[in-house]
Design a protein around this motif. Structure first.
Motif, short mmCIF file in Angstrom:
data_model
loop_
_atom_site.label_atom_id
_atom_site.label_comp_id
_atom_site.label_asym_id
_atom_site.label_seq_id
_atom_site.Cartn_x
_atom_site.Cartn_y
_atom_site.Cartn_z
N LEU A 206 19.91 17.37 16.29
CA LEU A 206 18.85 16.50 15.73
C LEU A 206 18.16 17.47 14.62
CD1 LEU A 206 18.02 13.71 16.16
CD2 LEU A 206 16.31 14.83 17.62
N LEU A 207 18.01 16.94 13.38
CA LEU A 207 17.10 17.58 12.36
C LEU A 207 15.66 17.39 12.78
CD1 LEU A 207 19.02 16.39 9.31
CD2 LEU A 207 18.37 18.67 9.64
N SER A 208 14.86 18.36 12.76
CA SER A 208 13.32 18.41 13.34
C SER A 208 12.65 17.43 12.50
CB SER A 208 12.53 19.63 13.13
OG SER A 208 13.68 20.69 13.39
N ASN A 209 12.84 17.22 11.34
CA ASN A 209 11.96 16.48 10.56
C ASN A 209 12.57 14.86 10.58
OD1 ASN A 209 9.69 17.43 8.71
ND2 ASN A 209 11.61 18.90 8.81
N ILE A 210 11.80 14.01 10.89
CA ILE A 210 12.08 12.40 10.83
C ILE A 210 11.52 11.83 9.65
CG2 ILE A 210 12.32 12.40 13.29
CD1 ILE A 210 9.84 11.16 13.72
N ILE A 211 12.25 10.53 9.54
CA ILE A 211 11.77 9.75 8.30
C ILE A 211 11.12 8.64 8.78
CG2 ILE A 211 12.51 8.68 5.98
CD1 ILE A 211 13.02 11.76 6.09
N HIS A 212 9.98 8.44 8.46
CA HIS A 212 9.00 7.09 9.11
C HIS A 212 9.24 5.93 8.28
CE1 HIS A 212 6.85 10.68 10.50
NE2 HIS A 212 6.58 9.75 11.60
N VAL A 213 9.09 4.73 8.65
CA VAL A 213 9.36 3.60 7.84
C VAL A 213 7.99 3.68 6.77
CG1 VAL A 213 8.88 0.94 7.78
CG2 VAL A 213 9.94 2.07 9.67
N ASN A 214 8.65 3.57 5.56
CA ASN A 214 7.47 3.53 4.56
C ASN A 214 7.76 2.68 3.22
OD1 ASN A 214 6.41 5.84 1.81
ND2 ASN A 214 5.48 4.42 2.95
N VAL A 215 7.28 1.66 3.25
CA VAL A 215 7.45 0.32 2.15
C VAL A 215 7.78 1.18 0.67
CG1 VAL A 215 5.28 -0.23 1.54
CG2 VAL A 215 7.30 -1.75 1.53
N LYS A 216 6.97 2.36 0.23
CA LYS A 216 7.10 2.85 -0.80
C LYS A 216 8.56 3.29 -1.08
CE LYS A 216 2.68 2.88 -1.82
NZ LYS A 216 1.97 2.12 -2.94
N LEU A 217 9.30 3.62 -0.20
CA LEU A 217 10.62 4.04 -0.28
C LEU A 217 11.66 2.97 -0.91
CD1 LEU A 217 11.15 6.12 2.72
CD2 LEU A 217 11.50 7.20 0.73
N LYS A 218 11.42 1.71 -0.19
CA LYS A 218 11.95 0.62 -0.71
C LYS A 218 11.60 0.14 -2.05
CE LYS A 218 12.72 -2.87 2.49
NZ LYS A 218 14.24 -3.35 2.66
N GLU A 219 10.15 0.32 -2.34
CA GLU A 219 9.63 -0.24 -3.70
C GLU A 219 10.28 0.76 -4.96
OE1 GLU A 219 5.51 -1.85 -1.86
OE2 GLU A 219 5.44 -0.20 -3.39
N ALA A 220 10.44 2.09 -4.55
CA ALA A 220 10.90 3.02 -5.35
C ALA A 220 12.29 2.82 -5.89
CB ALA A 220 10.96 4.46 -4.71
N GLN A 221 13.41 2.39 -4.86
CA GLN A 221 14.56 1.89 -4.93
C GLN A 221 14.62 0.59 -6.00
OE1 GLN A 221 16.78 1.00 -1.30
NE2 GLN A 221 18.66 1.96 -2.11
N ASN A 222 13.86 -0.34 -5.49
CA ASN A 222 13.71 -1.62 -6.52
C ASN A 222 13.35 -1.41 -7.80
OD1 ASN A 222 14.51 -2.93 -4.11
ND2 ASN A 222 12.54 -3.63 -3.43
N GLN A 223 12.36 -0.21 -7.97
CA GLN A 223 12.28 -0.03 -9.27
C GLN A 223 12.93 0.87 -10.24
OE1 GLN A 223 9.16 -0.79 -11.11
NE2 GLN A 223 8.78 -2.15 -9.37
N GLY A 224 14.24 1.22 -9.48
CA GLY A 224 15.08 1.85 -10.22
C GLY A 224 14.82 3.67 -10.06
N THR A 225 13.99 4.03 -9.21
CA THR A 225 13.81 5.47 -9.28
C THR A 225 13.66 6.09 -7.83
OG1 THR A 225 12.41 7.03 -10.23
CG2 THR A 225 11.24 5.15 -9.48
N HIS A 226 13.44 7.45 -7.79
CA HIS A 226 13.15 8.00 -6.63
C HIS A 226 11.84 8.15 -6.20
CE1 HIS A 226 12.25 11.64 -8.66
NE2 HIS A 226 13.38 11.70 -9.09
N ILE A 227 11.34 8.53 -4.94
CA ILE A 227 10.14 8.38 -4.51
C ILE A 227 9.21 9.51 -5.32
CG2 ILE A 227 10.44 10.28 -2.60
CD1 ILE A 227 8.59 6.69 -2.36
N PHE A 228 9.71 10.52 -5.76
CA PHE A 228 8.73 11.29 -6.54
C PHE A 228 8.46 11.03 -7.81
CE2 PHE A 228 11.15 13.53 -3.04
CZ PHE A 228 10.12 13.95 -2.33
#
Ligand SMILES: Nc1ncnc2c1ncn2[C@@H]1O[C@H](COP(=O)(O)OP(=O)(O)OP(=O)(O)O)[C@@H](O)[C@H]1O
Ligand SMILES: [Mg+2]
Length: 378
Positions: A206-228
């Protein structure tokens, strides 16, 4: 160079979100990263707003008339982050490779002959265990399996791990496999229960870091870009940045050279080649996309030369896509797999939409394509 495949045959568990945002955060750490999109759905390509008529299909196919080298199709996303785009036509590669020797090594061969230097190559896989996924696992030193905390089940995991073992046994290629918990919702007690179960089942995998639910991830994808590029202060950006740090700290570990074997999930006895070949054939038979026959037709009594061109044939005007006339009605039968395809007729050199089809969409060049959606299960 580390090659990491992000794979899980389960749909929607965060493969593409992880591929795109892990690539972006590795790049933010000064690493040079190439993301190879080998999913015919092309979600990573579309989610980064990359438009290209050339794709990884042109690199991997041997029968295409528009052959390309990997370096020719690469596009830049942001500093130190490049992508090799995908397209729907990649789904036909499954059929093309079905009976070929060395079919599982096409991507590996390509990356072996690839001269551009990247620190990381990430591979975003489709949601099945077909030949494209096998190619990714065969080409990778490491595999990350995203598992959703919200609807975790071990179903399918055995099959995925048996492919990793198959590649290990048959091709003597050792792949380090890690589990990444995605979509973790800390408001739900259920998520914590699931996390405990995943921990007890996978322990050191198991990787120690986990990814939480975050609507910004979905929004970034919908906007055609990555989260950064979208919201670098969001929880999603923080999670993927921390994950990239964890991956980077493993850079000097011999485990990640892909040359030393870490404990396998299940110890399996080496099997004779014939048994493994049969097993791979069984898996491929099950996973090969099913095709359905579609007849395209257009009435053009004065035309001399008519083609059907679309995403299913890479918009190629060649003999195999020529339509036949019967009293002025031109038609062509094509075998297509499930998916949404844009197409047009080319009548005496003029590109026109299918006026008998109300489904249409403006293309990136401002003109109109007709649309057809196939669902082979209907
Ligand atoms: N941590 C997250 N928080 C919120 N939404 C997420 C998260 N991870 C993924 N999503 C959203 O869930 C959907 C599925 O995610 P994604 O496309 O990454 O899955 P996938 O495994 O690549 O799917 P497929 O199997 O179809 O390729 C997308 O709309 C994505 O934006
Ligand atoms: Mg995906």
């Amino acid at each position: 160079m580390r090659i990491i495949a992000i794979t899980n045959q389960k749909g929607g568990c965060g493969k593409t979100t992880t591929s795109v945002n892990l690539a972006a955060s590795l790049a933010a750490n000064g690493r040079k990263v190439l993301l190879v999109d080998i999913d015919p759905q092309a979600h990573a390509t579309l989610g980064l707003n990359i438009k290209s008529y050339f794709s990884i299909y042109n690199v991997l196919s041997k029968i295409t008339h528009q052959k390309a080298k990997l370096e020719d199709i690469i596009q830049n996303v942001s500093p130190d982050f490049d992508i090799a785009p995908s397209s729907i036509i990649l789904s036909t590669l499954e059929q093309e490779l079905a009976g070929e020797i060395g079919r599982e090594s096409r991507l590996w061969d390509t990356l072996n002959n690839f001269k551009v230097n990247y620190d990381y190559i990430l591979i975003d896989c489709p949601p099945n265990l077909g030949i494209l996924t096998i190619n990714a696992i065969r080409a990778a030193d490491e595999v990350i399996i995203p598992v959703e905390a919200s609807r975790f089940s071990l179903e399918g995991m055995d099959q995925l791990l048996s492919i990793v073992n198959l590649v290990r046994d048959r091709l003597n290629h050792i792949v380090d496999t890690k589990i990444l918990v995605t979509n973790f919702d800390s408001r739900l007690a259920h998520s914590f229960k699931m996390l405990e179960k995943i921990k007890s089942d996978f322990r050191d995998r198991l990787l120690s870091n986990i990814i939480h639910v975050n609507v910004k991830l979905k929004e970034a994808q919908n906007q055609g870009t990555h989260i950064f590029n979208f919201d670098k202060y969001s929880r999603g950006a923080k999670d993927y940045y921390s994950l990239s740090r964890e991956i980077i700290t493993q850079e000097t570990s011999p485990e990640n050279t892909g040359k030393t074997e870490s404990a396998p999930f299940r110890k399996t006895e080496p099997k004779p080649i014939a048994v493994l070949e049969r097993k791979m054939n069984e898996i491929l038979k099950k996973e090969l996309p099913k095709l359905t026959e579609v007849i395209f037709s257009v009435f053009a009594p004065d035309a001399k030369d008519v083609y059907i061109a679309g995403e299913f044939n890479n918009w190629k005007l060649e003999d195999s896509n020529r339509m036949l006339s019967n009293n002025g009605t031109w038609s062509k039968k094509l075998n297509l797999t499930s998916g949404k395809y844009r197409y047009r007729f080319v009548i005496d050199g003029k590109w026109i939409e299918d006026t008998s089809n109300p489904l249409r969409e403006i293309n990136p060049y401002g003109s109109v394509d007709s649309l057809i959606e196939i669902d082979i299960n209907k």
